[in-house]
Enzyme design. Structure first.
Site, PDB file in Angstrom:
ATOM      1  N   HIS A   6      18.065 -34.148  39.231  1.00 37.52           N
ATOM      2  CA  HIS A   6      17.838 -33.491  37.938  1.00 37.52           C
ATOM      3  C   HIS A   6      18.085 -31.995  38.066  1.00 37.52           C
ATOM      4  O   HIS A   6      17.569 -31.344  38.986  1.00 37.52           O
ATOM      5  CB  HIS A   6      16.405 -33.751  37.478  1.00 37.52           C
ATOM      6  CG  HIS A   6      16.110 -33.284  36.089  1.00 37.52           C
ATOM      7  ND1 HIS A   6      16.957 -33.520  35.020  1.00 37.52           N
ATOM      8  CD2 HIS A   6      15.057 -32.583  35.584  1.00 37.52           C
ATOM      9  CE1 HIS A   6      16.436 -33.001  33.919  1.00 37.52           C
ATOM     10  NE2 HIS A   6      15.291 -32.424  34.236  1.00 37.52           N
ATOM     11  N   GLN A  47      17.707 -32.619  25.794  1.00 40.61           N
ATOM     12  CA  GLN A  47      18.968 -33.298  26.101  1.00 40.61           C
ATOM     13  C   GLN A  47      19.038 -34.701  25.520  1.00 40.61           C
ATOM     14  O   GLN A  47      20.107 -35.302  25.468  1.00 40.61           O
ATOM     15  CB  GLN A  47      19.177 -33.365  27.612  1.00 40.61           C
ATOM     16  CG  GLN A  47      18.228 -34.324  28.334  1.00 40.61           C
ATOM     17  CD  GLN A  47      18.327 -34.225  29.835  1.00 40.61           C
ATOM     18  OE1 GLN A  47      18.060 -33.185  30.430  1.00 40.61           O
ATOM     19  NE2 GLN A  47      18.719 -35.322  30.486  1.00 40.61           N
ATOM     20  N   CYS A  62      21.657 -32.929  31.900  1.00 42.65           N
ATOM     21  CA  CYS A  62      20.805 -31.834  32.384  1.00 42.65           C
ATOM     22  C   CYS A  62      21.621 -30.730  33.044  1.00 42.65           C
ATOM     23  O   CYS A  62      21.268 -29.553  32.965  1.00 42.65           O
ATOM     24  CB  CYS A  62      19.762 -32.378  33.356  1.00 42.65           C
ATOM     25  SG  CYS A  62      20.461 -33.231  34.792  1.00 42.65           S
TER      26      CYS A  62
END
Length: 488
Positions: free
Chosen positions: A435, A293, A299
């Protein structure tokens, strides 16, 4: 911010560097509309932030008793699209057990029963939207610093000025003395890190600052290593010259922890049978190679496209690498590199009509104008579902249906190298999810049950791009945001 890779200068890394690397680490990295302002204990906004932090701390703690703020050590606020409070406090045990739910909770009169901790909290409050988010929580036992005889150059704890001394070394608030890091060894490790990860810095001053950050991160990795309950190895990674704030800003997704932003999703159908002892969709051809990324908080897009790649494979038998950039550019609800939510991404894909391939709509790691073309759609979805929060049911659903989009607290991931990670809850608060990743399988290593997690930080992270997390104790909030697209 000069994390950079531009205008390299020749670095003269000598022992003299250590005298100039110490500057305040905890100040906010990103420019803010207002400067930090110190607060008195009677500030109403501070009191509200402390109540919120206390509540989240106690929700995430395994302790039997309710803990409250017994002393405010420092507090400040800063205007950042709302108000960000940075607070250092002492937390102590009360005589109230959590199950009692009493309104008045007195502290223990005996000092040994208080079990006081020093905690740093960062609370982001948006009063006009009536929402608060706990951005940071770090706690450790409170022990008075004591002098220790040493002949090495050592560092004072955070937020103090650098001191060189031949006699005295100060201990941080912990039960064990700091292990002195030999200057030559530290510089050697930093040089090796720079060569391995192709790091150059824009000035000598920036190189000095990065060396200090590197040193602090080594100590954090050592603490994680000493307290880990699994088989993980922590240490130098490609993120070792980033402060926690920089790492969070560049690679993580704080929107995931804001529960009031979550859209309700249909519940997934229960799996038809129990989970087999182990399963790995990589062995069945449903997982594309690890992607990267970059310095972009996207993410959420990688987690969702990975899930849809698996679902498309399950229906068609074909594995196609799908475009994350399409979501970064064309999802008008999420915030591109500023973060997003899988539930929003599924909805955006349905409205767009599907996803293009990675080749047709390549990843750039920054938001651009939407260049989506309906004619190039290669995969579509019909709906999306939310999975159970029971880990056994998650495993059974995964084995039966395909890889699952999940989210977790990624604090320990900054320093993870290999093995089954099992950080203490204090390092991996399940309420501070930041995340999004892809759950591709599960199993057991050396008696440790694990989740196999495909990350989006490149193949030079962890074990060829994968993170292995202990399975079975809802660790790091891994069970809280499990979802999948549905392809009919």
């Amino acid at each position: 911010m000069d994390v950079g890779f531009r205008h390299p200068v020749l670095l003269c890394l000598t022992l003299a560097v250590l005298g100039s690397v110490l500057a305040d680490l905890d100040g906010p990295l990103m420019g803010a509309p207002g400067s930090p302002v110190r607060l008195s204990e009677n500030d109403p906004g501070l009191k509200k932030a402390l109540r919120f932090a206390e509540e989240r701390y106690n929700e995430g703690s395994n302790a039997m008793h309710v803990r409250r703020v017994s002393k405010i050590l420092s507090a400040s606020k800063q205007l950042v699209k709302g108000i960000r409070y940075s607070i250092m406090v002492e937390l102590s045990n009360t005589q109230c057990k959590k199950a009692a739910r009493l309104r008045t909770c007195d502290f223990y009169p005996e000092e040994h029963n208080l079990k006081t901790e020093v905690c740093v909290f960062e609370v982001w409050d948006i009063p006009w939207e009536s929402k608060s988010t706990l951005l940071k929580q770090k706690c450790q036992p409170a022990v008075d610093p004591k002098p220790v005889e040493t002949n090495k150059v050592e560092f004072l704890p955070l937020s103090t000025k650098p001191v060189k001394t031949k006699k005295v070394e100060f201990l941080p608030l912990s039960t064990k003395p700091v292990e002195s890091v030999d200057s030559v060894e530290l510089l050697g490790q930093f040089k090796e890190f720079m060569v391995r990860y192709n790091r150059t810095y824009s000035s000598q001053e920036e190189a000095d600052r990065r060396l200090r950050v590197f040193h602090e991160n080594l100590k954090t990795a050592e603490k994680l290593q000493s307290l880990d309950q699994g088989t993980a190895e922590y240490g130098v990674t490609k993120f070792s010259d980033l402060t926690e704030e920089e790492f969070r800003t560049l690679y993580l997704n704080p929107l995931l922890s804001q529960q009031n932003l979550q859209q309700s999703m249909k519940p997934a159908a229960m799996p038809r049978g129990p989970a087999p002892p182990s399963w790995d969709w990589r062995e069945h051809g449903a997982v594309s190679p690890v992607k990267n990324q970059g310095m972009c908080g996207s993410c959420w897009a990688f987690s969702v496209t990975g899930n849809i790649e698996g679902q498309w494979f399950a229906k068609t038998g074909k594995l196609v690498s799908l475009s994350e950039q399409e979501l970064v550019d064309c999802d008008t609800v999420d915030q591109a590199c500023g973060g997003g939510l899988p539930s929003n991404a599924y909805e955006a894909i349905e409205k767009l009509g599907g996803l293009e391939t990675e080749t047709d709509y390549s990843y750039t790691g920054k938001k651009q104008s939407c260049d989506f073309t309906t004619d190039k759609v290669i995969a579509y979805i019909n709906s999306s579902v939310e999975l159970s929060k029971d880990e056994n049911e998650i495993a059974a659903w995964l084995a039966e249906n395909g890889p699952v989009s999940v989210a977790l607290n990624a604090f320990a991931m900054q320093f993870y190298r290999k093995g089954v990670s099992h950080p203490l809850k204090i390092f991996c608060n399940p309420w501070m999810i930041d995340h999004a990743v892809l759950l591709v399988g599960y199993g057991e290593r050396q008696g440790k049950p694990f989740w196999a997690i495909k990350n989006s930080w490149g193949e030079d992270y962890g074990e060829q791009g994968y993170y292995y997390l202990y399975r079975g104790s809802r660790l790091c909030g891994i069970n809280k945001m499990c979802s999948s697209a549905i392809v009919n």
